[in-house]
Design an enzyme around this catalytic site. Structure first.
Site: not given
Ligand code: NI
Length: 135
Positions: A33, A80, A124
């Site tokens: 990430c 988006h 997530e």
């Molecule tokens: Ni991520």
């Protein structure tokens, strides 16, 4: 008191990093990430509200009311988009799944008619989620 859950989805890009960390420290702390060139997630959002079902309709909240409030306040602003670059909610705030749950709570609290916001859970990945139940 009855609780009702509705599920939503949005796609967004982000990067998790601390400015004061080296690239290595960021990689150690945030893993993939922290990729400097961004990456995306297909987020799943569960919003749970509670209340007394209306005696006539049997509903805690009308589906269309629920749908519109969450779409306008929590999906359209992020879907988006690049959370770091395009969303003011994350100016100076790491867009971790924890912080996304808190931001969405703040956006929805008090905006769901007579239903009371009970929990915002954001997935997530299929393995990792965060939930926020208010301050
Ligand atoms: Ni991520």
């Amino acid at each position: 008191m009855v609780r009702v859950t509705r599920r939503f989805e949005f796609c967004a890009a982000h990067r998790l990093y601390c400015r004061e960390f080296s690239d290595d420290e960021n990689r150690r702390t945030f893993g993939a990430c922290s990729n400097p060139n961004w990456h995306g997630h297909n987020y799943v959002l569960d919003v749970i509200v509670g209340g007394e079902p209306d005696p006539g309709t049997g509903l805690v909240i009308e589906g269309a009311v629920f749908e519109r409030a969450v779409k306008e306040r929590a999906i359209d602003p992020f879907d988006h988009r690049n959370l770091n670059l395009e969303c003011d909610d994350f100016k100076g705030l790491n867009p971790s799944v924890e912080n996304i749950a808190r931001v969405i709570w703040r956006r929805l609290d008090g905006a769901l008619g007579t239903a009371k916001l009970h929990c915002v859970r954001v997935w997530e990945t299929s393995k990792t989620s965060a939930e926020y139940t208010g301050p």
